[in-house]
Motif scaffolding. Structure first.
Motif, PDB file in Angstrom:
ATOM      1  N   ALA A   1      -6.622   5.205  -1.550  1.00 30.04           N
ATOM      2  CA  ALA A   1      -7.834   4.994  -0.761  1.00 30.04           C
ATOM      3  C   ALA A   1      -8.983   4.525  -1.643  1.00 30.04           C
ATOM      4  O   ALA A   1      -9.810   3.699  -1.228  1.00 30.04           O
ATOM      5  CB  ALA A   1      -8.221   6.286  -0.038  1.00 30.04           C
ATOM      6  N   ALA A   2      -9.043   5.022  -2.866  1.00 32.88           N
ATOM      7  CA  ALA A   2     -10.097   4.611  -3.785  1.00 32.88           C
ATOM      8  C   ALA A   2     -10.033   3.120  -4.077  1.00 32.88           C
ATOM      9  O   ALA A   2     -11.060   2.467  -4.296  1.00 32.88           O
ATOM     10  CB  ALA A   2     -10.004   5.403  -5.086  1.00 32.88           C
ATOM     11  N   HIS A   3      -8.818   2.554  -4.062  1.00 36.05           N
ATOM     12  CA  HIS A   3      -8.632   1.127  -4.348  1.00 36.05           C
ATOM     13  C   HIS A   3      -8.478   0.289  -3.078  1.00 36.05           C
ATOM     14  O   HIS A   3      -8.201  -0.914  -3.164  1.00 36.05           O
ATOM     15  CB  HIS A   3      -7.416   0.938  -5.253  1.00 36.05           C
ATOM     16  CG  HIS A   3      -7.588   1.526  -6.619  1.00 36.05           C
ATOM     17  ND1 HIS A   3      -8.405   0.975  -7.569  1.00 36.05           N
ATOM     18  CD2 HIS A   3      -7.074   2.654  -7.181  1.00 36.05           C
ATOM     19  CE1 HIS A   3      -8.370   1.707  -8.673  1.00 36.05           C
ATOM     20  NE2 HIS A   3      -7.583   2.742  -8.464  1.00 36.05           N
ATOM     21  N   GLY A   4      -8.634   0.926  -1.894  1.00 36.40           N
ATOM     22  CA  GLY A   4      -8.557   0.190  -0.639  1.00 36.40           C
ATOM     23  C   GLY A   4      -7.164  -0.239  -0.249  1.00 36.40           C
ATOM     24  O   GLY A   4      -7.000  -1.128   0.593  1.00 36.40           O
ATOM     25  N   ASP A   5      -6.130   0.386  -0.817  1.00 35.50           N
ATOM     26  CA  ASP A   5      -4.741   0.077  -0.454  1.00 35.50           C
ATOM     27  C   ASP A   5      -4.340   1.008   0.687  1.00 35.50           C
ATOM     28  O   ASP A   5      -3.674   2.029   0.504  1.00 35.50           O
ATOM     29  CB  ASP A   5      -3.823   0.273  -1.664  1.00 35.50           C
ATOM     30  CG  ASP A   5      -2.406  -0.250  -1.417  1.00 35.50           C
ATOM     31  OD1 ASP A   5      -2.062  -0.497  -0.240  1.00 35.50           O
ATOM     32  OD2 ASP A   5      -1.657  -0.396  -2.395  1.00 35.50           O
ATOM     33  N   TRP A   6      -4.744   0.625   1.896  1.00 34.63           N
ATOM     34  CA  TRP A   6      -4.586   1.516   3.043  1.00 34.63           C
ATOM     35  C   TRP A   6      -3.141   1.652   3.479  1.00 34.63           C
ATOM     36  O   TRP A   6      -2.747   2.707   4.003  1.00 34.63           O
ATOM     37  CB  TRP A   6      -5.466   1.035   4.195  1.00 34.63           C
ATOM     38  CG  TRP A   6      -6.905   0.998   3.811  1.00 34.63           C
ATOM     39  CD1 TRP A   6      -7.691  -0.102   3.625  1.00 34.63           C
ATOM     40  CD2 TRP A   6      -7.738   2.120   3.505  1.00 34.63           C
ATOM     41  NE1 TRP A   6      -8.955   0.254   3.239  1.00 34.63           N
ATOM     42  CE2 TRP A   6      -9.013   1.610   3.144  1.00 34.63           C
ATOM     43  CE3 TRP A   6      -7.534   3.508   3.490  1.00 34.63           C
ATOM     44  CZ2 TRP A   6     -10.077   2.449   2.795  1.00 34.63           C
ATOM     45  CZ3 TRP A   6      -8.588   4.337   3.135  1.00 34.63           C
ATOM     46  CH2 TRP A   6      -9.842   3.816   2.797  1.00 34.63           C
ATOM     47  N   ARG A   7      -2.319   0.642   3.290  1.00 37.24           N
ATOM     48  CA  ARG A   7      -0.903   0.764   3.666  1.00 37.24           C
ATOM     49  C   ARG A   7      -0.209   1.813   2.792  1.00 37.24           C
ATOM     50  O   ARG A   7       0.499   2.690   3.302  1.00 37.24           O
ATOM     51  CB  ARG A   7      -0.176  -0.577   3.546  1.00 37.24           C
ATOM     52  CG  ARG A   7       1.312  -0.460   3.904  1.00 37.24           C
ATOM     53  CD  ARG A   7       2.044  -1.773   3.734  1.00 37.24           C
ATOM     54  NE  ARG A   7       1.717  -2.743   4.768  1.00 37.24           N
ATOM     55  CZ  ARG A   7       2.288  -2.752   5.971  1.00 37.24           C
ATOM     56  NH1 ARG A   7       3.188  -1.844   6.297  1.00 37.24           N
ATOM     57  NH2 ARG A   7       1.945  -3.663   6.849  1.00 37.24           N
ATOM     58  N   ALA A   8      -0.412   1.722   1.468  1.00 40.55           N
ATOM     59  CA  ALA A   8       0.206   2.703   0.577  1.00 40.55           C
ATOM     60  C   ALA A   8      -0.353   4.096   0.834  1.00 40.55           C
ATOM     61  O   ALA A   8       0.386   5.096   0.829  1.00 40.55           O
ATOM     62  CB  ALA A   8      -0.007   2.296  -0.874  1.00 40.55           C
ATOM     63  N   ALA A   9      -1.655   4.174   1.089  1.00 45.59           N
ATOM     64  CA  ALA A   9      -2.261   5.472   1.395  1.00 45.59           C
ATOM     65  C   ALA A   9      -1.664   6.052   2.664  1.00 45.59           C
ATOM     66  O   ALA A   9      -1.370   7.260   2.741  1.00 45.59           O
ATOM     67  CB  ALA A   9      -3.773   5.321   1.530  1.00 45.59           C
ATOM     68  N   SER A  10      -1.472   5.201   3.672  1.00 46.36           N
ATOM     69  CA  SER A  10      -0.878   5.659   4.925  1.00 46.36           C
ATOM     70  C   SER A  10       0.555   6.142   4.723  1.00 46.36           C
ATOM     71  O   SER A  10       0.957   7.169   5.270  1.00 46.36           O
ATOM     72  CB  SER A  10      -0.911   4.528   5.966  1.00 46.36           C
ATOM     73  OG  SER A  10      -0.193   4.885   7.125  1.00 46.36           O
TER      74      SER A  10
END
Length: 503
Positions: free
Chosen positions: A72-81
């Motif tokens: 989330a800190a890097h804006g990688d929402w797919r990986a975060a999800s």
């Protein structure tokens, strides 16, 4: 990874709620329309990526918090999800409703402000839906086995999704007219709008889960017959036996159980009713009970236009910081303000709660309607009334929010399945969620999950139990399982040391 110095450079900031006077004019979520980006990414960057992340222990789901914080800190929402959904079926529910014990267990909380884990979780879940990362995941091949899930609250829904994805045929039975249990009719829309629930239910449908509403198992539907037509049964009916307040005047008109009041208000919000039968508009309202249900009643009464609202709490007012008896990483009893309390303070300038207060009796008028409540201060340790402290509060509507004591006793479901109850009134079960019956007569293939076995608890515990009971049922059906099982039936929150002694 996150910034190694992020927690030093960036102060804690939560996603702001809408102004209280604005949100009191509608039933939308308190954060509706408030942008969480880029604030959430900046806050996620405060995560220390600890070598031993105690936030895992604070959360019964064992959420991989440092991992999805980094994404989330890097804006990688797919990986975060992906990392978030690996342990939590419904993060948009917990991100809105959970009190976040993970934050109190954050290592930063030892001597600083913890990461805003709850905000980050909700933002990841919302981004996942916005960008289409929540596609249905039907099983690759059927197992040929079927499971009946009784109850469609968070425990039942989590169990159903896990078992369906494992290949089993799953049918969820719900006695109400809509799916969702207390998420549907017990939680006000200003805490969680029902669209979040609706789209998850649709996801489960698209994966092949079958839902049957108006299905009163134990009533019109025989539970024993249901067990005979399915390979396993999961009982997830919740704990809806309400506590009463047996004091003089209880029979007066104008005194109602909180859950009846909230259910009716939710039906109005969903368009089923034009107006509530029990309405706080223009009334002096007293809520008996200091928990979350009482807070939900408070927010609802304010939106209905109550003249005044007082919430009684028998417990003493907590202090602002942890006591020595509740050190980190335990979830402490400290002074907390819900959004509803904030709304009441914005209107009347004071906290609506009266701590260390116990109801003595209700007073009525000539027509048999309640008009006042008599209460006393109580001694904290033994909760005994203190002589000379009685006072009277004017009341035209009284709501009883005293909690629950297990599954409903009037429902014959337990008897039909051969279930027994434990000393707290919940359905008895083994450590692996198998239902316990009379000695020598275990109910074969029946499992108990959620509040029905644990007692009144949090949404995060219900989801954890739903995932764990699914693993237990899958192992029963196939001899093995690869499903995630974060808790055992007897596990509890971080409230005291593992050996059970007081600190």
């Amino acid at each position: 990874m996150t910034d190694p110095f992020g927690f030093l450079r960036t102060p804690r900031r939560s996603v702001p709620a809408r102004p209280a006077d604005e949100r009191l004019g509608d039933w939308c979520e308190v954060h509706a329309g408030q942008s969480s980006l880029p604030l959430v990414s900046e806050q996620a960057n405060r995560c220390m990526d600890c070598g031993i992340p105690f936030c895992h222990a604070g959360c019964p789901l064992g959420n991989l918090i440092p991992e999805w914080n980094a994404y989330a800190a890097h804006g990688d929402w797919r990986a975060a999800s992906d990392r978030l959904h690996a342990t939590n079926n419904f993060p948009e529910f917990t991100g809105r409703l959970c009190p976040a014990p993970c934050e109190d267990a954050c290592v930063l909380a030892i001597n600083a402000d913890p990461v805003t884990i709850k905000n980050v979780e909700q933002a990841i879940a919302d981004q996942a839906w916005a960008h289409g990362y929540t596609a249905p995941a039907p099983p690759a091949r059927p197992s040929g086995r079927s499971v009946a899930v009784i109850g469609s609250g968070p425990a039942g829904l989590a169990a159903a999704q896990q078992l369906r994805r494992a290949g089993h045929d799953v049918v969820v039975f719900e006695r109400a007219d809509r799916i969702g249990g207390l998420l549907r009719y017990g939680i006000p829309a200003f805490k969680m709008e029902k669209s979040h629930l609706d789209r998850r239910v649709q996801q489960l449908r698209d994966e092949g889960t079958v839902f049957r509403t108006d299905a009163d198992v134990g009533g019109r539907i025989d539970a024993a017959g249901l067990r005979a037509t399915h390979d396993a049964v999961i009982v997830a009916v919740g704990a809806t036996e309400r506590r009463e307040l047996p004091v003089p005047g209880r029979g007066l008109r104008g005194i109602h159980q909180a859950m009846d009041y909230l259910t009716e208000a939710n039906r109005v919000a969903q368009g089923d009713l034009a107006a509530p039968g029990v309405n706080a508009e223009g009334r002096h309202v007293v809520i008996v009970g200091g928990g979350d249900t009482g807070s939900d009643c408070l927010g609802t009464a304010l939106r209905q236009g109550a003249r005044s609202v007082v919430q009684l709490d028998i417990n003493p007012e907590p202090g602002p910081t942890r006591s020595a008896a509740q050190p980190w990483p335990l979830y402490p009893k400290v002074y907390r303000i819900s959004h509803a309390h904030e709304e009441a303070r914005s209107r009347d300038g004071a906290d609506p709660r009266a701590f260390s207060s116990a109801t003595v009796h209700f007073e009525g008028d000539a027509e048999g309607r309640v008009r006042a409540l008599h209460l006393t201060a109580v001694e904290p340790a033994e909760r005994r009334s203190l002589p000379g402290t009685e006072r009277v509060i004017e009341a035209g509507l009284i709501l009883l929010a005293l909690g629950f004591t297990g599954p409903e006793r009037a429902c014959p479901l337990g008897e039909q399945l051969g279930l027994t109850r434990d000393e707290r009134g919940n359905f008895a079960r083994s450590a692996d969620f198998a239902a316990l019956g009379q000695p020598g007569r275990p109910p074969e293939g029946v499992f108990v999950a959620g509040d029905a076995g644990r007692g009144q608890s949090l949404v995060v515990w219900a989801i954890a139990e739903g995932r764990s009971v699914a693993a237990a049922a899958d192992r029963y059906l196939t001899g093995r399982t690869t499903l995630h099982a974060p808790v055992r039936a007897q596990d509890g929150p971080l409230l005291r040391p593992p050996d059970g002694r007081a600190w």
